[in-house]
Design an enzyme around this catalytic site. Structure first.
Site: not given
Length: 513
Positions: A189, A216, A218, A220, A224, A277, A285, A309
């Site tokens: 976030g 990967r 979502i 954003s 990373t 989210d 997750s 977030k």
């Protein structure tokens, strides 16, 4: 046991008239698509209308696909065209025989409907749902209903544990030698918060084992895994990941490549389209991947800010309780840290630009973002002490030394080379500097709209796209000085982003002197 096809007679009849497989090179993310000629026998079969769900069988494999019909020559009457996802699932060669069948009933939909009506899921319900998601038996619409129902109800620890247990059960699980396997995660976030590669380099250089898997993006402009993909290979298999960790003590790979929690990346694809989210799903997750990766000691970073977030400290404490509750259920040591989420941590937002910030910190470049360096050191210090790699209270000193003496950078390059290669990220072809329009001082930053701006110029789809911030909250500013530099791979995206900025100039608020 017989399968409940809608019409067994028609089903047996179709098996006598197989269609020839045709590879269309149609890329549909993970959705399996099948295309038939409207005049073929199958297209006229009972119930197989446009967008029907069908079961494909060929080469002793099967897959669920969405059926489309065409009236042109894309596929002949005796052919079936397949998307890349369907082609890979069936393991086909050009011209192989394919038969179509009505799909078997999906029993897990009972659990989805139960969740929609507000009931809590059991481990068996969650396992059935996730298994059908992985096997492609639930459509995107059905998965969307499941995610929305989770997001619309208050999280519950016991249900999150059930979700986590189910996600772990249907994937691979790694086991490492030793009693301490450390890991780190940020709830996200906050754009430009790319501390993980720095932390992994420090921690591995200190001798701890840190098998890091990442997602990967979502919602954003970069995750990373997206950032690391600009510097090395990240789509490693489980065995390749194990080899890297055994050699270097750590890795930084894409979680979807190692099948540790296969349902998660399928859910992420839907969450990305919904721009949603879900707390329950997010915790399950994160924790399922850490459990599957063999972690024993986990640090969770929670940036808190008005446009992050996690909006408040109270929300962070609630999320922390969920993370620790799941950790306790699985016998893990979980610590959480609340960090400043009022503005981006690094200067760059977007895969390559964030990678450049990471390298600047590791190489002790004077232009490196100071807050990124400091935050990475703080997080690494906590992990070093959790893993007993240094005496209590000395973690920050140890982490700082490993950056300053080059040990962390050396380890980072070694990990990249073990994963495939080490390369430096490149800049985008087009750049545009947005200048300060009035003198004053930076009062606030809207993280969400900054992230939106970075996505409009192409991030993360174009790895070199994104934006670079030239100011931070509290900085004095003068008319004409650089405020933001936009980076894009196309003029069209750059212009579209500029239009968005002109309509949202308050995404960086200035306070006049």
């Amino acid at each position: 046991m017989s399968r409940p096809f809608m019409n067994p007679d028609l089903d047996r009849q179709r098996e006598l008239v197989p269609l020839k497989a045709k590879r269309l090179k149609l890329h549909t993310q993970r959705e399996a698509i099948a295309i038939v000629n409207r005049n073929c026998t199958v297209a006229r079969s009972e119930g197989l209308t446009e967008r029907a769900r069908v079961e494909l069988r060929g080469r002793e494999r099967q897959a669920i696909a969405r059926l489309y019909q065409v009236e042109n020559t894309v596929v002949a009457i005796d052919e079936i065209g397949l998307s890349e996802t369907a082609w890979r699932m069936l393991g086909l060669s050009q011209g192989d025989s394919i038969t179509l069948h009505h799909p078997r009933s999906v029993d897990s939909m009972a659990g989805v409907r139960s969740k929609v009506y507000g009931h809590r899921l059991s481990s068996s319900d969650a396992t059935a749902i996730f298994r059908d998601i992985v096997e492609g038996r639930l459509s995107d619409v059905q998965i969307s209903a499941f995610i929305a129902s989770l997001a619309s109800q208050p999280p519950d620890v016991s249900e999150i544990v059930a979700l986590t247990r189910a996600m772990v059960a249907i994937g691979d699980r790694l086991v490492w030698p030793g009693d301490v396997i450390v890991d780190k995660h940020c709830v996200g976030g906050l754009p430009g918060n790319r501390t993980t590669p720095i932390v992994v380099a420090i921690v591995a250089a200190a001798g701890l084992t840190i098998p890091k898997t990442s997602s990967r993006a979502i919602t954003s402009p970069a995750g990373t895994a997206d950032t690391m993909a600009t510097m090395t290979r990240v789509d490693l298999s489980g065995e390749e990941m194990r080899g890297v960790v055994e050699q270097e003590g750590g890795c930084m790979v894409w979680g979807g490549g190692v099948e540790l929690s296969p349902a998660d990346d399928l859910l992420i694809r839907i969450e990305r389209e919904l721009e949603l989210d879900c707390t329950s799903q997010m915790v399950a997750s994160v924790m399922s991947k850490k459990i599957a990766a063999g972690s024993t000691h986990i640090l969770i970073d929670m940036p808190v800010g008005r446009t992050a977030k996690v909006r408040s400290r109270a929300d962070a404490e609630e999320l922390s309780a969920f993370m620790k509750g799941v950790g306790e259920a699985f016998g893990l040591s979980v610590e959480t840290v609340v960090s400043d989420g009022s503005q981006p941590v690094g200067d760059g937002i977007g895969p390559a630009l964030e990678a450049r910030d990471v390298l600047a910190v590791l190489e002790c470049d004077r232009s490196a973002p100071r807050e990124l360096r400091q935050r990475a050191i703080v997080l690494a210090a906590i992990i070093l002490e959790m893993g007993s790699a240094c005496p209590p209270g000395s973690g920050k000193t140890t982490a700082t030394a490993l950056i300053d003496n080059g040990g962390a950078f050396k380890k980072f390059v070694a990990i990249c080379e073990a994963q495939g290669d080490f390369r430096r990220p490149v800049l985008a072809a087009y750049q545009h500097v947005i200048e300060v329009m009035r003198s004053g001082r930076i009062a606030s930053v809207d993280n969400r709209r900054l992230a939106r701006l970075a996505k409009l110029v192409g991030a993360p789809r174009s790895p070199s796209a994104g934006l670079q911030l030239h100011v931070n909250i509290g900085d004095p500013i003068e008319i004409g000085q650089p405020l933001i530099t936009l980076h894009s791979e196309s003029i069209g995206e750059l212009q579209y982003a500029l239009d968005y900025y002109r309509a949202n100039t308050d995404l960086i608020e200035e306070r006049a002197r």
